[in-house]
Design a protein around this motif. Sequence first.
Motif, PDB file in Angstrom:
ATOM      1  N   ALA A 180     -17.192  -1.087 -20.643  1.00  0.00           N
ATOM      2  CA  ALA A 180     -17.449  -2.504 -20.884  1.00  0.00           C
ATOM      3  C   ALA A 180     -17.159  -2.937 -22.321  1.00  0.00           C
ATOM      4  CB  ALA A 180     -18.904  -2.824 -20.527  1.00  0.00           C
ATOM      5  N   MET A 181     -17.432  -2.029 -23.256  1.00  0.00           N
ATOM      6  CA  MET A 181     -17.415  -2.437 -24.664  1.00  0.00           C
ATOM      7  C   MET A 181     -16.391  -1.615 -25.452  1.00  0.00           C
ATOM      8  SD  MET A 181     -21.504  -2.855 -25.414  1.00  0.00           S
ATOM      9  CE  MET A 181     -22.184  -1.484 -24.502  1.00  0.00           C
ATOM     10  N   PRO A 182     -16.011  -2.067 -26.660  1.00  0.00           N
ATOM     11  CA  PRO A 182     -15.134  -1.252 -27.505  1.00  0.00           C
ATOM     12  C   PRO A 182     -15.711   0.148 -27.715  1.00  0.00           C
ATOM     13  CG  PRO A 182     -15.341  -3.443 -28.429  1.00  0.00           C
ATOM     14  CD  PRO A 182     -16.295  -3.389 -27.269  1.00  0.00           C
ATOM     15  N   SER A 183     -17.027   0.237 -27.898  1.00  0.00           N
ATOM     16  CA  SER A 183     -17.667   1.546 -28.135  1.00  0.00           C
ATOM     17  C   SER A 183     -17.641   2.434 -26.896  1.00  0.00           C
ATOM     18  CB  SER A 183     -19.115   1.346 -28.585  1.00  0.00           C
ATOM     19  OG  SER A 183     -19.824   0.598 -27.606  1.00  0.00           O
ATOM     20  N   GLU A 184     -17.185   1.872 -25.769  1.00  0.00           N
ATOM     21  CA  GLU A 184     -17.105   2.646 -24.527  1.00  0.00           C
ATOM     22  C   GLU A 184     -15.657   2.843 -24.054  1.00  0.00           C
ATOM     23  OE1 GLU A 184     -21.310   1.211 -22.462  1.00  0.00           O
ATOM     24  OE2 GLU A 184     -19.512   0.015 -22.160  1.00  0.00           O
ATOM     25  N   THR A 185     -14.695   2.329 -24.813  1.00  0.00           N
ATOM     26  CA  THR A 185     -13.298   2.404 -24.362  1.00  0.00           C
ATOM     27  C   THR A 185     -12.318   2.920 -25.420  1.00  0.00           C
ATOM     28  OG1 THR A 185     -13.158   0.048 -24.909  1.00  0.00           O
ATOM     29  CG2 THR A 185     -13.335   0.612 -22.569  1.00  0.00           C
TER      30      THR A 185
ATOM     31  N   LEU B 131     -12.207   5.235 -27.808  1.00  0.00           N
ATOM     32  CA  LEU B 131     -11.914   6.669 -27.981  1.00  0.00           C
ATOM     33  C   LEU B 131     -10.955   7.131 -26.887  1.00  0.00           C
ATOM     34  CD1 LEU B 131     -14.209   9.516 -29.051  1.00  0.00           C
ATOM     35  CD2 LEU B 131     -12.990   9.762 -26.897  1.00  0.00           C
ATOM     36  N   LEU B 132     -11.228   6.743 -25.649  1.00  0.00           N
ATOM     37  CA  LEU B 132     -10.354   7.135 -24.530  1.00  0.00           C
ATOM     38  C   LEU B 132      -8.967   6.518 -24.662  1.00  0.00           C
ATOM     39  CD1 LEU B 132     -12.469   7.063 -21.236  1.00  0.00           C
ATOM     40  CD2 LEU B 132     -11.043   8.944 -22.072  1.00  0.00           C
TER      41      LEU B 132
END
Length: 283
Positions: free
Chosen positions: A36-41, A43-44
């Motif tokens: 949902a968020m930059p902090s969740e996408t 790195l991948l």
Amino acid sequence: MERAAALVLMTLLVAPAPARAQSPAVSLRPVLVQGAMPSETELLAGRLDGASVDRIGGWMFWRGTIDGYPVIVSKTLKGMSNAAAVTALAVQRYNPIAIINQGTAGGHTPTLRVYDIVLGTSAVSLGAFKSPRRDVGAGSNTLDWTPLDLTASEGSASSDPNARRVARFQGDRALLAAALGVKTAYARGQVVEGVIGSSDVWNDELDRIARFHSQFGTAVEDMETASAAQVASLFNIPFLGIRVLSNNATNGGAHDPKTGEACQDFVHRVIKAYVATLVRKAA
Ligand code: 5AD
């Protein structure tokens, strides 16, 4: 993945290009991974080889490869509406072979700690209920509400006895097996199987959380998984939710947004393991 294996896959995993696809007449069906968020996408997305970016509406997609296999990282933005809309859009646009929805979540199981990861054996909607009748001035108590499965039938859910249950979407067994196969590589906490509950509500009432935990078996809550899972199920696309605890109200686990990176690092391993199974199946 080796070039030769990719060629084998090319012949076996091809699918007709979706109506609005731009160029190739045939293409490998990508694995779609959502956060949902930059902090969740981010790195991948940074781990994709040869990545390019698509912007559709307010949503961003990074298209690239992992071990030579096409993978799309999708930033869904937060909440159930975004998750549903962007999942349907991605299915039409990219025709994914499987969908992983991953990111942070709040704990419902008191023994789970911040940084533990839950693999979603199923996802349930924590956003659809029917309240009993109460008169003006009688207040409100969500513990009196009964769940409504809005997917149970085409009739009115309020009068359908079959709809008085929670809407539940099963995690895909092959994706789950791939995730279980790499769980010992995760060093930040435990990796467990469990139920993910989703709604647009951040629940901090311990009695309400305890009710969800006992009635529906929820291990964690978030704001996207069940919604994306519902759309994936309508398209018959294998789906798995993978959620790291960033907080746990039931045991005082304080919020740590860095958990989103730990989750992506684990999901990266899951994607590699899953892609390897696709290659083995095709060989
Ligand atoms: N309740 C609901 N959503 C949570 N999230 C993290 N913790 C929780 C929680 N306790 C996730 C949601 C959403 C954002 C607020 O963080 O999925 O994207």
